[in-house]
Design an enzyme around this catalytic site. Structure first.
Site, PDB file in Angstrom:
ATOM      1  N   LYS A  94      76.522  65.027  31.866  1.00 29.88           N
ATOM      2  CA  LYS A  94      75.711  65.954  31.071  1.00 29.88           C
ATOM      3  C   LYS A  94      76.215  67.388  31.249  1.00 29.88           C
ATOM      4  O   LYS A  94      76.437  68.101  30.287  1.00 29.88           O
ATOM      5  CB  LYS A  94      74.242  65.832  31.507  1.00 29.88           C
ATOM      6  CG  LYS A  94      73.315  66.789  30.801  1.00 29.88           C
ATOM      7  CD  LYS A  94      71.872  66.542  31.194  1.00 29.88           C
ATOM      8  CE  LYS A  94      70.991  67.661  30.676  1.00 29.88           C
ATOM      9  NZ  LYS A  94      69.592  67.482  31.021  1.00 29.88           N
ATOM     10  N   GLU A 142      81.646  64.999  41.928  1.00 32.07           N
ATOM     11  CA  GLU A 142      82.164  63.635  42.080  1.00 32.07           C
ATOM     12  C   GLU A 142      82.840  63.175  40.786  1.00 32.07           C
ATOM     13  O   GLU A 142      83.932  62.589  40.791  1.00 32.07           O
ATOM     14  CB  GLU A 142      81.024  62.657  42.407  1.00 32.07           C
ATOM     15  CG  GLU A 142      80.382  62.857  43.771  1.00 32.07           C
ATOM     16  CD  GLU A 142      79.165  63.751  43.723  1.00 32.07           C
ATOM     17  OE1 GLU A 142      79.139  64.686  42.877  1.00 32.07           O
ATOM     18  OE2 GLU A 142      78.253  63.544  44.531  1.00 32.07           O
ATOM     19  N   GLY A 177      69.042  63.483  32.832  1.00 30.38           N
ATOM     20  CA  GLY A 177      70.079  62.519  33.209  1.00 30.38           C
ATOM     21  C   GLY A 177      69.533  61.110  33.367  1.00 30.38           C
ATOM     22  O   GLY A 177      70.100  60.143  32.857  1.00 30.38           O
ATOM     23  N   ARG A 178      68.396  60.984  34.055  1.00 34.67           N
ATOM     24  CA  ARG A 178      67.869  59.636  34.329  1.00 34.67           C
ATOM     25  C   ARG A 178      67.134  59.053  33.123  1.00 34.67           C
ATOM     26  O   ARG A 178      66.635  57.937  33.188  1.00 34.67           O
ATOM     27  CB  ARG A 178      66.968  59.682  35.562  1.00 34.67           C
ATOM     28  CG  ARG A 178      65.882  60.742  35.515  1.00 34.67           C
ATOM     29  CD  ARG A 178      65.268  60.954  36.896  1.00 34.67           C
ATOM     30  NE  ARG A 178      64.312  62.051  36.930  1.00 34.67           N
ATOM     31  CZ  ARG A 178      64.625  63.321  37.132  1.00 34.67           C
ATOM     32  NH1 ARG A 178      65.896  63.676  37.281  1.00 34.67           N
ATOM     33  NH2 ARG A 178      63.703  64.266  37.174  1.00 34.67           N
ATOM     34  N   GLU A 202      63.765  60.206  41.704  1.00 41.05           N
ATOM     35  CA  GLU A 202      64.217  61.551  41.338  1.00 41.05           C
ATOM     36  C   GLU A 202      63.148  62.245  40.491  1.00 41.05           C
ATOM     37  O   GLU A 202      63.075  63.464  40.451  1.00 41.05           O
ATOM     38  CB  GLU A 202      65.557  61.486  40.574  1.00 41.05           C
ATOM     39  CG  GLU A 202      66.327  62.792  40.634  1.00 41.05           C
ATOM     40  CD  GLU A 202      67.743  62.706  40.098  1.00 41.05           C
ATOM     41  OE1 GLU A 202      68.691  63.077  40.815  1.00 41.05           O
ATOM     42  OE2 GLU A 202      67.924  62.272  38.939  1.00 41.05           O
ATOM     43  N   HIS A 239      65.671  34.931  50.949  1.00 43.21           N
ATOM     44  CA  HIS A 239      66.333  34.477  52.169  1.00 43.21           C
ATOM     45  C   HIS A 239      66.737  35.646  53.050  1.00 43.21           C
ATOM     46  O   HIS A 239      67.601  35.523  53.906  1.00 43.21           O
ATOM     47  CB  HIS A 239      67.530  33.594  51.805  1.00 43.21           C
ATOM     48  CG  HIS A 239      67.079  32.367  51.057  1.00 43.21           C
ATOM     49  ND1 HIS A 239      66.675  31.224  51.693  1.00 43.21           N
ATOM     50  CD2 HIS A 239      66.886  32.149  49.722  1.00 43.21           C
ATOM     51  CE1 HIS A 239      66.288  30.335  50.782  1.00 43.21           C
ATOM     52  NE2 HIS A 239      66.402  30.884  49.586  1.00 43.21           N
ATOM     53  N   LYS A 292      74.430  69.711  47.643  1.00 36.98           N
ATOM     54  CA  LYS A 292      75.629  70.079  46.872  1.00 36.98           C
ATOM     55  C   LYS A 292      76.204  71.399  47.392  1.00 36.98           C
ATOM     56  O   LYS A 292      77.415  71.536  47.566  1.00 36.98           O
ATOM     57  CB  LYS A 292      75.269  70.255  45.387  1.00 36.98           C
ATOM     58  CG  LYS A 292      74.943  68.975  44.644  1.00 36.98           C
ATOM     59  CD  LYS A 292      74.695  69.295  43.170  1.00 36.98           C
ATOM     60  CE  LYS A 292      74.114  68.128  42.414  1.00 36.98           C
ATOM     61  NZ  LYS A 292      73.765  68.429  41.035  1.00 36.98           N
TER      62      LYS A 292
HETATM   63  O1  F6P Z   1      72.541  65.474  41.110  1.00 36.83           O
HETATM   64  C1  F6P Z   1      71.581  64.797  40.375  1.00 36.83           C
HETATM   65  C2  F6P Z   1      71.972  64.740  38.959  1.00 36.83           C
HETATM   66  O2  F6P Z   1      71.793  65.982  38.384  1.00 36.83           O
HETATM   67  C3  F6P Z   1      71.208  63.676  38.212  1.00 36.83           C
HETATM   68  O3  F6P Z   1      69.969  64.072  37.811  1.00 36.83           O
HETATM   69  C4  F6P Z   1      72.154  63.358  37.114  1.00 36.83           C
HETATM   70  O4  F6P Z   1      71.818  62.165  36.500  1.00 36.83           O
HETATM   71  C5  F6P Z   1      73.445  63.312  37.868  1.00 36.83           C
HETATM   72  O5  F6P Z   1      73.325  64.360  38.807  1.00 36.83           O
HETATM   73  C6  F6P Z   1      74.701  63.459  37.070  1.00 36.83           C
HETATM   74  O6  F6P Z   1      74.767  64.680  36.411  1.00 36.83           O
HETATM   75  P1  F6P Z   1      75.805  64.922  35.257  1.00 36.83           P
HETATM   76  O7  F6P Z   1      75.545  63.946  34.175  1.00 36.83           O
HETATM   77  O8  F6P Z   1      75.579  66.336  34.811  1.00 36.83           O
HETATM   78  O9  F6P Z   1      77.188  64.739  35.823  1.00 36.83           O
END
Ligand code: F6P
Length: 544
Positions: A205, A211, A265-266, A351, A382, A508
């Site tokens: 987003k 990452e 995002g979620r 979240e 199990h 972060k």
């Molecule tokens: O760090 C949390 C977050 O902001 C989530 O809410 C989001 O889904 C995820 O990181 C990934 O963010 P992006 O789509 O901006 O890379």
């Protein structure tokens, strides 16, 4: 508003003080109509609430609490585009992602629905070309593997749905999902790939997530080393709200699929973030999934609270978490294809509602978001089900089961019969949790008295069972929307902003400071706490 001062809250506290009276064996024995009354439907989902430790009085006060806190009004405000995400000054319009063309959802004087359908049409045109083999890579060969690079909401929704809808996938196209910045994740994904038939979908987003950008850069190097710089245009596309950053990365914005800051995002798997999913299942199935979401959206805003399935699920969770002090909820899909569903729900719920201050910034004085966890059945039986049945912690549980098997492999003789085994196990678990086995029942057959207490099941452990005919795209959309609105209901009652996520920020910032300290050529000056300083030094020493 301080909800703890309301009549409904006080009444629920009183019910909780007498919760020993809410004994499932008695609740069932005393009320032959209970199951009929507490089994509700929404779309294809049949939701049996009867094995929850609530009686009509508790439910009435939970509904009163929802009315007092304005759940219905808040849902209307969300869906009409009010900026209910006040800490980020944003609207929350994931429901507009599944609005049909013609329905108007206005934000800042503009109808957002045509934009949603413009992006869907662009996704359809693109995914059709890739699926038909018309979009070819730099060497002229059709794409066979799609690697989605994203994390959090830009990974968990797409991978969950890709796994869930395995039966609907294109025979030539498979997806891989890379999220973890651990280089092993990307290395494992590309280890056996042919770059000529690989496409990377960089999903972010913000397009600033460390990452994702690290993985995308390494993927780009992997491709360029093998096919050259010019190949990027044919092998990289992006999904983002940040066109400048996408262009800065070197992806042509003609190959970018956009969405908007009003999609959290979620809550984004049904936006362009679902591009990898659409590549796998096609635009038609994706559209059926959106229809499924819409069925539950409509139910949520039109159904009275007493029959409103997501609202009731949310209220029952509030009852357990806040009034009964039960800290966790297990989500156990009896469907292998839903094996990523618990992980998806962890982000959606934790979240959203893992918060300790209210919308007005004041601390809450009650417990909020539950810890969500789970595993596909029957594997959990199990391992951790021992604790569910006989441990000291009561864990409300959601069982999810389909009446038709998900598997399509007709080469396996007898595999059809597995489904009855699967469903029998699911039903047996909720039965055992709810009704247990008393010491007297055990003693009737156990010859060794010393074992009676060990073999006794306390029962009275609550669960909800969600049953649907089969795991179609529509049913998956219905399930996700069900949980989205459940989480929403909980957030409103608790007075939280369910749409920000400030809790992820500090880590972060600290990581950004530590990265150069780990890599520095000379021993860096460290200003962390003594433990973190020592761990950094130890890591540097071990790396030498
Ligand atoms: O760090 C949390 C977050 O902001 C989530 O809410 C989001 O889904 C995820 O990181 C990934 O963010 P992006 O789509 O901006 O890379």
């Amino acid at each position: 508003m301080d909800i703890t001062m309301t009549d409904a809250w006080r009444a629920l506290c009183t019910h909780a003080e007498h919760s020993a009276d809410l004994e499932l064996r008695s609740l069932f024995a005393d009320d032959p109509e209970r199951v009929g009354r507490m089994t509700l439907s929404v779309g294809d989902l049949v939701v049996d609430l009867s094995k929850n430790r609530v009686n009509p009085a508790v439910l009435a006060d939970l509904i009163a609490l929802a009315e007092t806190t304005g759940v219905a009004d808040r849902a209307t405000a969300m869906m009409r585009g009010d900026r209910i995400n006040s800490t980020e000054d944003r609207a929350v319009l994931h429901t507009a992602l599944r609005a049909p063309m013609g329905q108007m959802v206005t934000l800042d004087g503009e109808d957002v629905v045509p934009g949603v359908h413009r992006v869907l049409a662009k996704m359809e045109a693109f995914t059709d070309r890739v699926r038909d083999g018309d979009w070819v890579g730099a060497t002229g060969i059709p794409i066979e593997t799609v690697v989605n690079i994203g994390i959090g909401g830009s990974d968990l929704g797409p991978v969950m749905a890709y796994e869930a809808l395995a039966a609907f996938r294109h025979p030539r196209i498979r997806c891989k999902f890379v999220s973890n910045v651990d280089g092993s994740d990307l290395a494992a994904a590309v280890s056996e790939l042919d770059p000529a038939t690989t496409m990377f979908v960089v999903s972010s987003k913000t397009f600033t997530t460390q990452e994702t950008l690290a993985n995308a850069q390494s993927a780009r190097r992997w491709l360029v080393d093998r096919l050259g710089d010019d190949a990027v245009a044919k092998h990289f596309v992006a999904v983002s709200t940040n066109a400048d950053a996408v262009a800065g990365f070197g992806i042509d914005t003609a190959n970018m699929f956009d969405f908007w800051d009003w999609v959290g995002g979620r809550y984004s798997m049904d936006s362009a973030i679902g591009l990898s999913l659409m590549l796998a299942i096609g635009a038609e199935a994706f559209s059926e999934m959106l229809d499924g979401f819409r069925i539950v959206d409509d139910h949520f805003v039109t159904t009275p609270l007493s029959e409103n399935v997501p609202a009731l699920l949310g209220l029952i969770e509030v009852w357990y978490r806040t009034f009964c002090d039960l800290p966790t909820r297990a989500v156990l899909p009896y469907s292998r294809y839903l094996h990523r569903f618990p992980a998806y729900l962890q982000q959606l719920d934790m979240e959203s509602n893992g918060k300790r201050v209210r919308l007005d910034g004041e601390p809450v004085t009650y417990e909020t978001g539950p810890i969500i966890w789970g595993e596909a059945g029957t594997n959990g039986q199990h391992s951790f089900h021992q604790l569910l049945h006989q441990g000291t912690t009561v864990v409300p549980t959601d069982f999810i089961v389909m009446s038709a098997p998900d598997h399509t492999n007709d080469q396996l003789t007898g595999v059809e019969a597995h489904h009855d085994l699967l469903v029998a196990n699911c039903l047996a678990q909720s039965e055992a949790l709810a009704f247990g086995k008393t010491a007297a029942e055990v003693a009737a057959t156990e010859t060794n008295p010393a074992l009676v207490s060990h073999r006794t099941f306390p029962g009275n452990r609550p669960s909800t069972t969600i049953m649907a005919p089969s795991l179609t795209p529509s049913v998956l959309g219905q399930l996700v929307a069900l949980y989205e609105h459940q989480v929403f209901t909980q957030g409103v009652v608790w007075g939280l902003n369910s749409f920000d996520q400030w809790g992820v920020e500090l880590g972060k910032v600290l990581a950004a400071a530590i990265i150069p300290e780990l890599a520095a050529d000379h021993e860096p000056a460290l200003n962390h706490d003594a433990s973190t300083n020592a761990l950094i030094r130890r890591y540097r020493a071990m790396r030498k």
